[in-house]
Motif scaffolding. Structure first.
Motif, PDB file in Angstrom:
ATOM      1  N   TYR A 270       0.844  -1.186   0.000  1.00 62.78           N
ATOM      2  CA  TYR A 270       0.000   0.000   0.000  1.00 62.78           C
ATOM      3  C   TYR A 270       0.888   1.248   0.000  1.00 62.78           C
ATOM      4  O   TYR A 270       2.057   1.188   0.364  1.00 62.78           O
TER       5      TYR A 270
ATOM      6  N   ILE B  63      -6.875   8.717  -7.919  1.00 54.41           N
ATOM      7  CA  ILE B  63      -6.300   7.423  -7.547  1.00 54.41           C
ATOM      8  C   ILE B  63      -5.634   6.829  -8.780  1.00 54.41           C
ATOM      9  O   ILE B  63      -6.274   6.681  -9.822  1.00 54.41           O
TER      10      ILE B  63
ATOM     11  N   GLY C 154      -5.490   2.042  -8.648  1.00 55.84           N
ATOM     12  CA  GLY C 154      -6.184   1.625  -7.433  1.00 55.84           C
ATOM     13  C   GLY C 154      -6.644   0.179  -7.500  1.00 55.84           C
ATOM     14  O   GLY C 154      -6.973  -0.343  -8.572  1.00 55.84           O
TER      15      GLY C 154
ATOM     16  N   ILE D 274     -11.065   2.920  -0.704  1.00 54.06           N
ATOM     17  CA  ILE D 274      -9.778   3.624  -0.660  1.00 54.06           C
ATOM     18  C   ILE D 274      -9.931   4.967   0.039  1.00 54.06           C
ATOM     19  O   ILE D 274      -9.083   5.358   0.863  1.00 54.06           O
TER      20      ILE D 274
ATOM     21  N   ALA E 169      -2.932   1.445  -3.867  1.00 57.07           N
ATOM     22  CA  ALA E 169      -2.807   2.243  -5.088  1.00 57.07           C
ATOM     23  C   ALA E 169      -1.346   2.635  -5.247  1.00 57.07           C
ATOM     24  O   ALA E 169      -0.568   2.582  -4.288  1.00 57.07           O
TER      25      ALA E 169
ATOM     26  N   ALA F 188      -2.265   8.276  -4.538  1.00 62.79           N
ATOM     27  CA  ALA F 188      -3.637   8.713  -4.268  1.00 62.79           C
ATOM     28  C   ALA F 188      -3.635  10.099  -3.643  1.00 62.79           C
ATOM     29  O   ALA F 188      -2.797  10.409  -2.789  1.00 62.79           O
TER      30      ALA F 188
END
Length: 864
Positions: free
Chosen positions: A569, A582, A585, A633, A645, A648
């Motif tokens: 992440y 994003i 994602g 998200i 993602a 972001a």
């Protein structure tokens, strides 16, 4: 009970105590058992599958019982079935009681007040909630009797109340009599939460309620918070119920505090359900939920903290960044992260251990667990010495090693204490001189009695003679009948058996007095010392609770860091802007449950200039997964978590709304379409330009024309009135025309590769729209019989617009001429970006002229 039946003193005592608790099953302590009689016995026998016996003569009382040392498991099963249980204990030693043993109910256990570990959700809270209507508002207060958490809020209406209750999922409701008898209100209350309803009278007025709270918590603490009248009445109800049922000081209970609604994102019940935050599917399983992905906590406090964060994401950017900074440092610090997690694994549930101390139910093992858990705190504090994140430093400041208490409990309690606290064996040798002396006297006394057997055999010549003990007669000398002529004159007959006689001697009685006297005094003294230890713990209870909660927050942060590392992440940028961007994602759950590496990432860009995305594409292509992943998200970013993602940017969202899938509410008499319209109405009433709205079909539950009209009107309202950032996945392809009519609407679709009658879902969201649902293709994938698929295709082509589809199908089957092949070849190789606009127009004109001169089949079909 049978009227006129003569009762023994003990049964009369039972009857009198039972009359005070008519709505509870009475666990009546008799020696080593809790016994139930009459109707209670019949209920418990049936529910727990226990043997039903009887007590008495002609009018025998039905009875059944459970061993007191194993009562928790039986108690847990009864509470899980919705029963209340009054625990009636023996308040004095039966051996020392004069006449009937005094008994009292020490606590009443209900679904909302249970504190026994086996009956509690280890990784969740167990709330008791009270609801009061006052001044046009609904006051809501809730407490976890096992941890001491106590909060309140004010709800302007029933829907807002239900949203809070779905978040809390109370085990028990306290309702004023007028609400408890309102069938419609209770049905709505239990529709999604299923808590047991208890009628409980509130205080006479808000002033009395506030006074009751001040009397218990202190006027200063109550005056520190703004307590609306309805919320104050609800909080006082919770307190009075706990006082009436728990018969303890409630020293661990926090003063009621307002729920931080203004700094938290409100999630309604539909959003929680549709996003599957803490449970998923009809069976409400934890596996497959977002919590299942994010929860790598190693303590119960950490698990409860993380769930609370998921239930109430932050909307304050500063608070979000504080958590992010802490998670980032733990992500980067591999050794720090591993050492902290390893240390926390030794920490038991400190919050609930503190609760059992407050209730007076903590045993030796509880205090030993408390000591062992607190002993970890200095190590944790030392590991946090060099951290930079302010949030981690604040956590460290809230920790208290309580070194004096740890030392005291270590010196006082044995490493492996017994389960009970009334049998001795708890106090460590060397802690108390009198305990050591009595223990030695008791041990020597038993040795003397053992040696007496050998002496008496030698003196009497009876080789089978033995010294024994039972609780009724104490110590005795047993001689079999054939050896009775050899019994000395100083033997005093005590008991006659079928094949033997039992005797005592003056020496045996003297030894017995020494042994039993020492043992009884030892047990009593150990109990008194243990009670004193509990009092010492009680004095520092707030410090223990503060430390426990700090450890829980640290554990929750470590969990987010661990997941971020394990699943790659990234840290999102969270700000007060309106952009949600994003890149690559991924859905945090779907990517884990699918085949490794099979998930296709997607990009998203929303702002006020393109705030509504109309997303079209076939069923099963991934539209629903995509719009949910965006919502998840955003939510993860606002609890301070890293997100799945590559990059972001999240302009903070005040609320997330969802309208997903088909669901009905037959229990409440509502159809699928009615539920759908209610969810849409809720969105349109409450969404703002800062909200995120995800819609997965609107209007599909009615006729096509009605549904399309509703879907278009809803889209226009979201665009023109609320301004909410919206993702709308739909099969109404007609909605794509809105992109040319409303400035903030953009069309997106799911890419599909067609090869004859076969289609491949590419799972990629791209700009543009599709004019087909591919329903028959999906039906083929699902395995419908070929005859059904063929007939469906025929019917489809007979629908309005079917002639065009048939023509296109014909075009696809035509053999291309050499001119057509040449045009397609030139088109494929034409360097469009290198040509000027005039050059491109001239080339298109040449291709058109070639095709018209050729007189292609396509032209013929188009004219026909």
């Amino acid at each position: 009970m049978t009227k006129g039946q003569a009762l023994t003193p003990m049964m009369e005592q039972y009857r009198q105590i039972k009359s005070q608790y008519p709505d509870s099953i009475l666990f009546f302590r008799l020696g080593d058992f809790y016994e139930m009689f009459y109707e209670d016995a019949e209920v418990v026998s049936r529910e727990l599958d226990l043997v039903l016996t009887s007590r008495g003569g002609k009018e025998a009382a039905p009875m059944c019982g459970v061993p007191y040392h194993a009562a928790d498991s039986y108690l847990a099963r009864l509470i899980a079935k919705g029963y209340k249980v009054a625990i009636c204990e023996q308040m004095e030693d039966p051996r020392q009681a004069k006449g009937l043993v005094r008994r009292e109910v020490t606590r009443v256990v209900t679904p909302g007040t249970i504190i026994d570990e086996k009956a509690l959700p280890a990784r969740g809270n167990n709330y008791l909630a009270a609801i009061v209507g006052e001044g046009g508002n609904l006051g809501l207060a809730w407490a976890d009797a096992s941890t001491g958490e106590f909060q309140f809020t004010l709800c302007p209406g029933l829907e807002e109340l239900l949203d809070e209750l779905v978040r809390l999922m109370p085990a028990e409701y306290l309702l004023p009599p007028e609400l408890a008898t309102d069938a419609s209100f209770c049905r709505r209350l239990q529709l999604y939460t299923r808590g047991v309803i208890t009628s409980w009278a509130p205080a006479a007025d808000p002033a009395d309620a506030r006074q009751a709270l001040s009397d218990h918590f202190g006027k200063d603490k109550v005056d520190q918070v703004e307590l609306p009248p309805a919320a104050g009445l609800a909080a006082a109800m919770v307190l009075s119920f706990l006082q009436a049922t728990q018969h303890s000081s409630l020293a661990h209970l926090d003063a009621p505090a307002p729920a931080a609604s203004t700094s938290r994102m409100v999630l309604d019940q539909a959003t929680r359900r549709n996003l599957e935050l803490v449970a998923c599917g009809r069976e409400q399983k934890r596996e497959g939920s977002l919590l299942w992905v994010l929860d790598k906590t190693v303590t119960a406090m950490g698990a409860r903290t993380l769930r609370r964060w998921l239930d109430q994401p932050l909307v304050d950017v500063k608070a979000i960044k504080a958590r992010q900074e802490a998670v980032a440092e733990l992500v980067d610090g591999f050794i720090l992260r591993q050492e902290l997690r390893e240390a926390l694994q030794a920490v038991r549930d400190l919050e609930r251990l503190a609760g059992r101390v407050a209730y007076g139910t903590a045993g030796g093992r509880d205090l030993q667990s408390l000591r062992g858990s607190l002993a970890v705190v200095p190590e944790v504090m030392e590991l946090l010495v060099g951290v930079r994140a302010r949030f981690l430093l604040k956590i460290r400041e809230q920790m208290d090693p309580l070194a004096d208490l740890v030392d005291l409990l270590g010196r006082a309690i044995v490493d492996d204490p017994p389960v009970g606290i009334h049998e001795g064996g708890i106090i460590r040798p060397g802690y108390n001189a009198e305990v050591d002396h009595l223990r030695q006297a008791a041990e020597h006394g038993r040795e003397w009695i053992a040696s007496l057997e050998a002496e008496e055999r030698e003196r009497t010549g009876i080789k089978s003679l033995k010294v024994g003990y039972n609780r009724v007669f104490g110590y005795y000398i047993e001689v079999t009948r054939p050896n009775l002529p050899q019994v000395p004159a100083d033997y005093e007959r005590k008991q006659t058996l079928a094949n033997a006689e039992r005797f005592v001697t003056s020496r045996l009685q003297e030894l017995e007095r020494q042994v039993l006297g020492a043992e009884e005094r030892l047990v009593q003294l150990e109990y008194e010392l243990f009670q004193a230890l509990r009092e010492e713990v009680l004095k520092v209870l707030p410090r223990i609770q503060r430390t426990a909660r700090a450890l829980g927050v640290l554990d929750a942060l470590l969990s987010l860091a661990t997941v971020a590392v394990d699943h790659n992440y990234t840290c999102p940028q969270v700000d007060t802007g309106m952009v949600i961007q994003i890149e690559q994602g991924r859905h945090p759950v779907v990517e884990l449950v699918g085949a490794h590496g099979s998930f296709v990432p997607n990009d998203t860009y929303l702002d006020q200039e393109q705030r509504v995305h109309i997303i079209t594409g076939p069923n099963m292509a991934g539209k629903s997964t995509y719009i949910r992943q965006v919502a998840l998200i955003v939510l993860m970013a606002q609890i301070g978590s890293f997100v799945p993602a590559c990059r972001a940017r999240i302009g903070v969202v005040d609320r997330i709304f969802t309208r997903v899938g088909a669901a009905d509410d037959l229990f409440a008499g509502q159809s699928t379409f009615m539920v759908e319209m209610q969810e849409v109405a809720n969105i349109l009433r409450h969404a703002t330009r800062r909200s995120l709205v995800i819609l997965d079909e609107v209007g599909r539950g009615t006729s096509t024309t009605d549904g399309l009209s509703i879907a278009r009107a809803v889209t226009e309202y979201l665009h023109d009135v609320t301004g909410a950032r919206t993702l709308f996945a739909t099969h109404y392809h007609e909605l794509v025309t809105l992109a040319g009519q409303l400035a903030g609407v953009k069309n997106y679709c799911v890419a599909v590769r067609e090869e004859g009658e076969e289609i491949t879902f590419l799972r990629t969201i791209v700009p543009g729209s599709t004019d087909k649902s591919y329903g028959i293709h999906v039906a083929r994938l699902a395995g419908l019989p070929p005859a059904v698929l063929k007939r469906a295709q025929e019917l489809l082509e007979q629908q309005p617009g079917g002639e065009v589809r048939a023509a296109v199908k014909t075009v696809k089957s035509i053999t291309l001429t050499s001119i057509e092949k040449q045009v397609l070849h030139e088109l494929a190789s034409f360097a469009l970006m290198a040509a000027t606009p005039l050059e491109a127009m001239e080339q298109i004109f040449r291709w058109q002229r070639q095709l018209h001169q050729q007189g292609t089949e396509i032209a013929k079909i188009s004219r026909g």
